[in-house]
Design a protein around this motif. Structure first.
Motif, PDB file in Angstrom:
ATOM      1  N   ALA A 103      -0.128   9.862   8.330  1.00 41.44           N
ATOM      2  CA  ALA A 103      -1.564   9.740   8.094  1.00 41.44           C
ATOM      3  C   ALA A 103      -2.292  10.684   9.033  1.00 41.44           C
ATOM      4  N   THR A 159      -0.549   0.655   7.362  1.00 41.94           N
ATOM      5  CA  THR A 159       0.655   1.359   6.924  1.00 41.94           C
ATOM      6  C   THR A 159       1.209   0.822   5.606  1.00 41.94           C
ATOM      7  N   PHE A 200      -5.231   2.182  10.934  1.00 39.88           N
ATOM      8  CA  PHE A 200      -4.320   2.717   9.924  1.00 39.88           C
ATOM      9  C   PHE A 200      -3.516   1.563   9.337  1.00 39.88           C
ATOM     10  N   SER A 247      -1.679   2.120   2.908  1.00 44.07           N
ATOM     11  CA  SER A 247      -2.008   3.544   3.081  1.00 44.07           C
ATOM     12  C   SER A 247      -3.513   3.767   3.050  1.00 44.07           C
ATOM     13  N   THR A 279      -7.206   3.862   5.642  1.00 42.95           N
ATOM     14  CA  THR A 279      -7.706   4.109   6.991  1.00 42.95           C
ATOM     15  C   THR A 279      -9.170   3.714   7.038  1.00 42.95           C
ATOM     16  N   TRP A 327      -3.227   9.925   3.557  1.00 43.13           N
ATOM     17  CA  TRP A 327      -1.869   9.425   3.754  1.00 43.13           C
ATOM     18  C   TRP A 327      -0.938  10.179   2.808  1.00 43.13           C
ATOM     19  N   THR A 365       6.235   8.437   6.394  1.00 37.27           N
ATOM     20  CA  THR A 365       4.860   8.700   5.996  1.00 37.27           C
ATOM     21  C   THR A 365       4.093   9.274   7.175  1.00 37.27           C
TER      22      THR A 365
END
Length: 858
Positions: free
Chosen positions: A653, A811, A809, A814, A816, A636, A651
């Motif tokens: 990712a 958000t 993901f 940040s 995964t 990220w 942002t």
């Protein structure tokens, strides 16, 4: 009574007040010509005198503040308040005063029972301590000394606190006395000494191939014509065509001068000696204050400085005293101009280190200082300055992690120059300059960014080209200087070319050999957060099966040779470039550079209402988090400051999931903005086949097949163009006019309905990459969830049995996560956005077979 007030800081008399009548004082010897006089009655004079004396004393006590505004490209005050040092001892930086004679620095230990402050003086606005600090908490401040005797001083600056951690790498600078005493007393003293000559001349038998290559290169240069001294710019104005012509001339001239001088030193052949002297004295005849001065053409001046300094030292015994004087005076004039430029310009280099040309100039100045040591009194200051810069923040573009913020091209170019300086310190003067952690780590950057067979060069100027073969020489130099066996492997794999063999290359090729070692235990995802690069390789050791991508998120901003490409990604597979940086540099700062090549629109990044990122130091980005296991690698990054208020959050990712015969790359853009339009850009050199009804497109390259699908919580408009928005002035001779590039734009305009409040905008691009001859192993891609968590699912096949995967993901945090199941996974009630490319008709509710899915893609 007479009272005279003088300014302590200007040294100029301001006012003289007399008590008495004008007539009684008319002949007084105190009334000298040129003074300003006021005649008052005794009573009034007493009142005025008391008031004036009080004002004078008040002003004398209020010394000026030493803290000046930070320049736009300046470092400010370092260590910054409440920070942790990354090196021990830390270097200290402040904004310089034009009228400063020197500075005084005070450092106080804060976490000890009883300590007295350490006070140090510096002639520069950069101080590099000679002794490491004990781990602990400290504060520092400085003041300015304006005169020789130290009676005119500023107030102290405010104190700033910092911490020296126990694990900070220890890199104190050597004392200048030690540096000075390490310079060889006789010539030659640059790169080699008299003690080295016997061994070097023995390389004729030990390394006959390289000796023959050196002679071949020198023989070729014997017939090279001398260039004329450059003429003034046509019309009195700089232009790119003449600059490029003179740049190529001076690069060649520098190569001829130093290579012939080196061949003369090793062989003693008269024809090499005479040819080298001819070149050296020819360059020395040019006016150092004319068309080749630093202010007119710094490339000309810099190349003359370093090549003539080396040739002067190598040819010293072959030069007459008159010839030595000619060369010395020329070098002295150029070095004085360089020293003044670095220290006294509007952006002094100690404070403003992001000027890339100055990033070479300081160590060229250091080489001249060594060449003229003991022969020119100013050389002491030049050498001290170069040592101070090196043990300060250098390299400004590199961090402790080994990354280089300006990209591969400038990493290679600037290191082939600076390795002369490092070789000189380490191998000639015995100074352990390579203790800096950057040099123990930068081989990882080089190998990650440009391993053998890689078609990608990362980011920055000239990154549209494949990696240069000369990276083999940089790898070999790193191996020779640091003992890095992985760099020796890279040099061996790419191959050391014998073309344009230089003296330093010869020293590396014939020096002690570092055994190459294959970098077998490397992570797939490697991050360089200090300078802002993430690099992923599915199989770094085998370019034929490697899938790679690189992402930029640099805290150093968008400036110099970097582009406005924060969060941009480039992708390659099986030796073919898939998604690339586009355009080319017709000339630096051209309209095409500003409006396309440097602009965000030329990169695989995001535009907000058609606008890209600003080109400035404050256009920063940061890697937020990353992770890797056997099934997934992810990262990220945040680039909100780079968009200068266009969004409250930007942002991206990226996650990679290797499949049986393919790779899935997921790119999630998460933007919070009140702007009316968002665009996600993808650029390629292979003509794409668009499926706009499915928000998808396909690429077929020589070795790879790529399917990209774009998902959003609303419909997207997909378009493609093969034109630049701004045309280049001309195609340089290193760029093919027939180069074709396509630009895919995915636009979401739904925010136009609500432009007053910021809303979260999310686009997920899923890129499936497989060998051209292979069928897909993945089906039923669908986004199950948007918002705080974005969840994408798909079906894969393992030994003819379906398996199910979900990638999440988060958000906010940040993070995964990837999970697998043998049965379809359940998610909160929503309408999954299934990839409509799975069938040529509207998406079916039931899952299709692997064969049906693959056939639909044909």
């Amino acid at each position: 009574m007479k009272l005279t007030w003088s300014s302590k800081f200007t040294g100029k008399s301001s006012l003289t007040i007399h008590c008495g009548t004008r007539q009684s004082l008319a002949n007084n010897s105190l009334c000298r010509r040129g003074e300003k006089h006021v005649f008052l009655s005794p009573v009034l004079a007493a009142l005025v005198g008391t008031f004036t004396l009080f004002s004078v004393l008040s002003r004398l006590q209020a010394a000026p503040s030493p803290e000046l505004p930070i320049p736009q490209d300046g470092l400010g005050f370092l260590p910054a308040d409440h920070t942790t040092a990354t090196l021990n001892p830390p270097y200290f930086v402040w904004v310089p005063h034009k009228t400063a004679h020197r500075y005084e620095l005070e450092v106080l230990r804060r976490d000890a029972a009883s300590t007295s402050p350490r006070r140090m003086t510096s002639q520069y606005a950069l101080y590099t301590p000679e002794e490491p600090f004990e781990p602990g908490s400290y504060s520092w401040r400085f003041r300015v000394i304006f005169d020789d005797n130290g009676t005119s001083v500023s107030a102290w600056s405010r104190s700033r606190e910092f911490v020296v951690p126990p694990d900070a790498p220890c890199v104190p600078r050597p004392s200048f006395e030690h540096v000075r005493d390490s310079v060889p007393a006789s010539h030659p003293r640059l790169l080699v000494t008299k003690d080295d000559l016997q061994a070097l001349r023995g390389t004729k038998k030990k390394h006959p191939t390289w000796w023959a290559a050196l002679e071949t290169e020198a023989n070729k240069l014997l017939s090279e014509p001398l260039p004329a001294e450059p003429r003034p710019w046509s019309g009195g104005k700089w232009n790119s065509q003449e600059w490029l012509h003179y740049y190529r001339e001076i690069v060649r001239a520098a190569h001829c001068t130093e290579t012939l001088a080196f061949a003369a030193l090793l062989t003693g052949e008269a024809e090499y000696v005479q040819a080298a002297k001819k070149w050296l004295l020819h360059l020395a005849s040019w006016d150092p204050h004319g068309t080749t001065s630093l202010r007119v053409n710094d490339e000309q001046s810099m190349h003359i400085m370093f090549s003539c300094a080396r040739a002067y030292s190598w040819l010293y015994d072959s030069l007459t005293e008159q010839e030595r004087v000619r060369v010395r005076e020329m070098l002295r004039a150029r070095a004085e101009e360089a020293y003044s430029h670095l220290r006294n310009s509007q952006t002094p280099y100690e404070q403003c280190p992001c000027n890339s040309h100055n990033g070479r100039l300081w160590h060229f100045l250091g080489e001249v200082a060594i060449a003229l040591h003991g022969e020119c009194p100013e050389a002491t200051d030049w050498l001290n300055y170069a040592i101070t810069i090196y043990y300060g923040w250098y390299p400004i573009w590199g961090g402790n992690d080994g990354g280089w913020a300006e990209g591969l091209h400038y990493f290679l170019t600037y290191h082939e120059y600076v390795f002369h300086w490092l070789w000189q310190l380490e191998n000639v003067m015995g100074i352990p300059a390579l203790q800096k952690p950057f040099y123990s780590q930068c081989g990882k950057f080089l190998i990650s960014l440009a391993p053998p067979g890689s078609p990608l060069s990362g980011f920055g100027d000239f990154s549209e080209n494949p990696p240069s073969p000369r990276r083999a020489w940089i790898a070999a130099m790193l191996a020779a200087l640091t003992g890095d066996s992985h760099c020796a492997w890279l040099a061996e794999k790419v191959g050391l070319s014998k073309e344009t063999l230089s003296p330093l290359r010869y020293l590396v090729a014939t020096g002690p050999r570092v055994s190459p070692r294959e970098p077998s235990a490397v992570p797939r995802l490697r991050c360089f957060p200090h300078t802002g690069l993430a690099s992923y390789h599915g199989n770094l050791l085998d370019p034929a099966s490697d899938v790679q991508w690189h992402l930029r998120a640099s805290p150093l901003g968008n400036l110099s040779h970097s582009h406005c490409d924060q969060l941009a990604i480039i992708v390659a597979a099986f030796g073919d470039p898939l998604f690339v940086n586009t355009g080319f540099r017709d000339y630096f700062d051209s309209p095409f550079c500003r409006e396309w090549y440097w602009h965000t629109r030329a990169h695989n990044a995001v535009l907000i209402s058609g606008q890209g990122q600003i080109r400035a130091p404050m256009a920063k980005a940061n890697i937020l988090a990353s992770g890797e296991d056997l099934t997934c690698a992810w990262i990220w990054a945040d680039a909100t400051p780079a968009y200068a208020g266009l969004a409250t959050r930007v942002t991206r990712a990226v996650a990679s999931v290797p499949e049986q015969d393919s790779y899935l790359i997921f790119v999630l853009d998460n933007v919070e903005t009140s702007s009316s339009e968002i665009q996600v850009l993808w650029h390629t050199r292979f003509e794409p086949r668009l499926r706009p009804e499915a928000s998808a497109f396909e690429l077929t390259t020589t070795h790879a097949r790529t399917v990209a699908r774009l998902f959003s919580n609303t419909d997207l408009k997909l378009e493609v163009s093969d034109r630049y928005s701004t045309q280049p002035s001309a195609y340089p001779d290193w760029v093919s006019p027939g180069r074709h590039e396509w630009h895919i734009v995915a636009t979401d305009t739904t925010l136009a309905k609500n432009t007053t409040n910021a809303r979260r905008f999310q686009i997920l691009t899923v890129i499936e990459i497989s060998p051209r001859a292979k069928r897909s192993n993945v089906s039923h891609l669908a986004v199950q969830q948007w918002g705080k968590e974005v969840v994408v699912t798909w079906q894969q096949w393992q030994r003819q049995k379906p398996a199910y995967a979900a990638l999440t993901f988060d958000t906010n945090s940040s993070l995964t996560a990837l999970r697998f199941a043998d049965v379809p996974m359940k998610f909160p009630a929503s309408t999954p956005l299934e990839a409509r490319m799975t069938t040529p008709k509207p998406a079916k509710k039931k899952l299709v077979s692997q064969r049906e899915f693959s056939a639909a893609l044909e």
